[in-house]
Design an enzyme around this catalytic site. Structure first.
Site, PDB file in Angstrom:
ATOM      1  NE  ARG A   1      -0.750   0.240   4.987  1.00 26.80           N
ATOM      2  CZ  ARG A   1      -1.404   0.645   6.048  1.00 26.80           C
ATOM      3  NH1 ARG A   1      -2.815   0.858   6.068  1.00 26.80           N
ATOM      4  NH2 ARG A   1      -0.921   0.660   7.350  1.00 26.80           N
TER       5      ARG A   1
ATOM      6  CG  HIS B   1      -8.089  -1.800   4.815  1.00 30.16           C
ATOM      7  ND1 HIS B   1      -9.068  -0.975   4.848  1.00 30.16           N
ATOM      8  CD2 HIS B   1      -7.333  -2.229   6.010  1.00 30.16           C
ATOM      9  CE1 HIS B   1      -8.810  -0.833   6.414  1.00 30.16           C
ATOM     10  NE2 HIS B   1      -7.741  -1.567   6.814  1.00 30.16           N
TER      11      HIS B   1
ATOM     12  CD  GLU C   1     -10.522  -4.121   6.334  1.00 31.07           C
ATOM     13  OE1 GLU C   1      -9.624  -4.785   6.550  1.00 31.07           O
ATOM     14  OE2 GLU C   1     -10.880  -3.164   7.224  1.00 31.07           O
TER      15      GLU C   1
END
Ligand code: BG6
Length: 300
Positions: A86, A169, A274
């Site tokens: 991420r 997520h 998620e």
């Protein structure tokens, strides 16, 4: 009109003749907008950093190769919470479109698939040192007339086996948390990270959110977890190749504590559902590939 794709300044934007669209940052391959039927389906904090200085607070950050703080005695032990995917800059690998001739007047059943890649060679020296495996991730984001599909493939390109966890997520945008229910998790076991970090079984088929929630459901039997609003279907999240899911809402205090969470009462307009593989570890032998992800359908 034809499906269109633009890529500039670290972002890729695609839209369908229907007006539905998706926007992805190369930073984290984070989907930061998905509009369908004229409505935004993803929540992104007004204080989210979109300049690559911090993982995006909102949209669909990709959690890999560890979920949460990694156990110190595991190979991922010196990585940051939720790993490096991420907050690494991915490469845009290109698009493929499919158009259905003759159906364009009605919008057709066009789709646009965008591929993004991240492999060991693109990692920062710190991350390479912390997790020295030879891997290749391909993340495919497909915008379809009837939904958004996001699939992550993980390939072990090296000689040594490795273990990982992955999670998409997703911060879904909703009108009012007090009117939302998350369905399809009944009879499933979950670890309650707010309560006591031990395992519980959910008795009710439907979960309503009235305070901080941080639950890690595993081995979910039903493929689809649906979000309803005012009792009406809003979003259907269907897992593909994976069977775990986290439901998270920080509520008042946690939202206050996050510098990049704005507005502070934004917790009323988001819920994270998620999908992933986070119960234990996925082991990939040399040369093996794993694939998992979701299809989300948005109701008008
Ligand atoms: C969730 C976790 O998936 O992510 C929570 O279950 C965590 O425990 C949340 O607080 C947000 O994590 P972060 O690192 O983005 O603040």
């Amino acid at each position: 009109p034809q499906p269109s794709v633009h890529s500039e300044r670290g972002r890729v934007v695609a839209s369908l003749p229907t007006g539905d669209s998706v926007e992805i940052l190369l930073y984290g391959a984070t989907v930061i907008s998905w509009k369908a039927n004229g409505r935004e389906n993803l929540w992104v904090s007004e204080a989210a950093k979109l300049d690559g200085s911090k993982p995006v607070r909102g949209g669909v950050p990709i959690v890999f190769p560890c979920f949460g703080p990694p156990p110190k005695d595991h190979a991922t032990g010196s990585l940051p919470q939720h790993g490096f995917a991420r907050n690494s800059t991915w490469e845009y690998l290109g698009k493929s479109t499919s158009e259905s001739e003759g159906k364009l007047a009605s919008g057709g059943d066009d789709s646009i698939k965008l591929d993004f890649g991240l492999s060991s060679s693109q990692l920062t020296e710190d991350n390479k040192k912390a997790w020295g495996y030879d891997f290749a991730l391909v993340y495919s984001v497909t915008l379809k007339r009837d939904g958004l599909q996001t699939m992550l493939s993980v390939r072990n390109q090296g000689e040594k086996a490795f273990e990982f966890q992955m999670l998409l997520h997703t911060y879904f945008r909703i009108d009012d948390i007090s009117k939302v229910a998350v369905n399809g998790l009944g009879s499933t076991t979950y670890v309650d990270k707010v309560l006591d970090a031990t395992t519980h079984t959910q008795s009710s088929p439907s979960l309503t959110i009235t305070g901080e929630v941080d639950r890690v459901y595993s081995g979910i039997k039903q493929d689809t977890t649906s979000i309803t609003q005012d009792g009406k279907p809003r979003l259907d999240v269907t897992r593909d190749g994976i069977s775990d899911s986290v439901v998270w809402n920080p509520w008042i205090q946690k939202a206050k504590g996050m510098g990049d969470f704005e507005p502070k009462d934004g917790y009323k307009n988001m819920v994270c559902v998620e999908v992933g593989a986070v119960d234990g570890w996925q082991k990939l032998e040399a040369g093996e590939t794993f694939e998992g992800g979701m299809i989300v359908k948005s109701h008008a």
